[in-house]
Design a protein around this motif. Sequence first.
Motif, short mmCIF file in Angstrom:
data_model
loop_
_atom_site.label_atom_id
_atom_site.label_comp_id
_atom_site.label_asym_id
_atom_site.label_seq_id
_atom_site.Cartn_x
_atom_site.Cartn_y
_atom_site.Cartn_z
N LEU A 78 1.14 -0.99 -0.94
CA LEU A 78 -0.11 0.27 0.51
C LEU A 78 0.44 1.26 -0.31
O LEU A 78 0.10 2.88 -0.46
CB LEU A 78 -0.95 0.05 1.03
CG LEU A 78 -1.82 0.82 0.87
CD1 LEU A 78 -2.69 0.95 0.22
CD2 LEU A 78 -2.63 1.08 2.88
N ALA A 79 1.96 1.24 0.60
CA ALA A 79 2.75 2.34 0.77
C ALA A 79 2.98 2.74 -0.74
O ALA A 79 3.16 4.19 -0.51
CB ALA A 79 4.45 2.19 1.60
N ALA A 80 3.46 2.04 -1.74
CA ALA A 80 4.07 2.71 -2.93
C ALA A 80 2.84 3.94 -3.69
O ALA A 80 3.10 4.84 -3.78
CB ALA A 80 3.76 1.69 -3.70
N ALA A 81 1.48 3.57 -3.14
CA ALA A 81 0.41 3.71 -4.23
C ALA A 81 -0.40 4.95 -3.31
O ALA A 81 -0.17 5.71 -3.93
CB ALA A 81 -0.84 2.81 -4.49
N ARG A 82 -0.05 4.50 -1.79
CA ARG A 82 -0.22 5.74 -1.32
C ARG A 82 1.11 7.47 -1.76
O ARG A 82 0.42 8.46 -1.75
CB ARG A 82 -0.09 5.33 0.41
CG ARG A 82 -0.55 6.76 1.49
CD ARG A 82 -0.32 6.21 2.94
NE ARG A 82 -1.28 7.22 3.50
CZ ARG A 82 -2.44 7.43 3.62
NH1 ARG A 82 -3.40 6.19 3.46
NH2 ARG A 82 -3.28 8.07 4.93
N GLU A 83 2.14 6.85 -2.07
CA GLU A 83 2.82 8.30 -2.40
C GLU A 83 2.59 8.71 -3.28
O GLU A 83 2.45 9.85 -3.64
CB GLU A 83 4.75 7.15 -2.01
CG GLU A 83 5.78 7.83 -2.04
CD GLU A 83 6.88 7.41 -2.74
OE1 GLU A 83 7.83 8.05 -3.13
OE2 GLU A 83 7.09 6.25 -1.72
N GLU A 84 2.49 7.94 -4.17
CA GLU A 84 1.95 8.21 -5.53
C GLU A 84 0.49 8.75 -5.36
O GLU A 84 0.28 10.11 -6.10
CB GLU A 84 1.81 6.69 -6.69
CG GLU A 84 0.73 7.26 -7.99
CD GLU A 84 2.66 7.72 -8.79
OE1 GLU A 84 1.96 8.85 -10.18
OE2 GLU A 84 3.15 6.88 -8.58
N ALA A 85 -0.35 8.50 -4.44
CA ALA A 85 -1.46 9.17 -4.51
C ALA A 85 -1.15 10.50 -4.17
O ALA A 85 -1.70 11.95 -3.91
CB ALA A 85 -2.56 8.68 -3.66
#
Length: 488
Positions: free
Chosen positions: A88-95
């Motif tokens: 989830l961290a990668a998508a949260r960073e992208e978001a």
Amino acid sequence: MKSTIAPADDTRVLSQTDASHDGGADAAVSDDAVRSPRQLVRLSVVIDEAEFDRDIDQAFRKIGREVRLPGFRAGKVPRKVLEARIGLAAAREEALRDAVPNYLSQSVREHDIDLIATPEVEIISGAENGPVSFDALCEVRPVITLPGYTGLRVEMPSPVASDAEVDEAIDAERRRHGTLTDVDRPTAMGDHVTLSLAATRDGEPVPALNTEDWLYEVGKGWVAEGFDEQLVGAVSGAELSFTANPSGMSEPADFVVGVGNVQVLELPEVTDDWVAENFGEFDTVEAWRTSVAERIATGKLNQARNVFVDRATSALAQLTDIPAPDSMVSGDLQARLQNTVQRFQAQGISIDQWLSMTGQSADDFIAALREQSLKSVKVDLALRAVAAAEAMEVTPDDLSAEYARIAVSARQKATEVRKAYEKNDAVSDLTAQMLKNRALDFVLEHAEIVDETGAPIDNRLLLGDHHDHDHDHDHDHDHDHDHDHEGH
């Protein structure tokens, strides 16, 4: 999303050395070398967890278009699969990277913040989980008051032809119709002499300085330093030898000059008959002289109109007693540099070539542009202050008319122009430019215009019957109505 706004202090201490980011150009501007603190507001934004989860979904979809997994078509990988694979961290960073600018933009519009620089954003919470909150330190355009803008005093060249100017123009016509007559005496200043000219340097001819039977008016100073003085006193048939520096050259040349005929220009007497013979539409000297005066006055008036807006805005800028914000000056300067480079490129000239041709250094060139930017920024603040003080407004009908005007110029439909401005969040910029144009009209109409002697000049002469002056004055790159709307 919820957002709040509050004043913020600028704790920076600016000095002369802080102004070095423009290649040293700032050091050339003494009155703005030390700047006042920036005018800042702090925008605090909170995005609840459910709302931000939609941004995470969008981020996963974006990542899914780039990830290739066996058994799934590109862009069709379910979120749960991606979350299991990359976390989830990668998508949260992208978001966060994609969504925060959008939330910031919405909040700026909501609070009608007049940004003049890119906000400094700090994520307060939610980088790893939970609701997201961030602060944005926003530099805003200073709002000033401008006492003295009504009755602004502007000194202009007189648009009236003086007797001396009329006499000079008439003498020029007399010289054009004059007759050269041989004289038997030494050459004097103002005489016309026929010359043979040979100039060499180290035995080699100097280009453009070798000719025969050249009719030259002594006193023009065209050839070389001291050349005309050498001719004075020479008689027909004389040969002169001397060394002098040719005009525009740094090294001397050896001259050999043969003096031929010495002549004087005899000017005709200005009479009614002479005027009628040479200027058929006039029967008398008085009528011709009146026409010459009107022609000179028309030329002077056109020149005055060309500089009126510039001088008026310069006077207006002097009323702006706060330093120009560095971010506004830097933005204006960057746009000027970019426009200049693009113009040169369109002509097939590089900026380095142009600097070499004009004998300027890059620092001098940037310093000159920066002076223009300083004025432009101060005029911007001043015109906004005038518009506010006079309670000027732009109505929806005014905007529609402006879209229609732009559409004609851009050869587009008015609806397309409107959509382009709305899509690019540029409506407020256009509205501000319209208000500044009206403020400029007001200033020009109410200015006290005088000539060099202090004699008043009628505003209507300079403004013209249709009041058709250049609204863009010193903002040739700022919100240009004829730009590419999609790129605004």
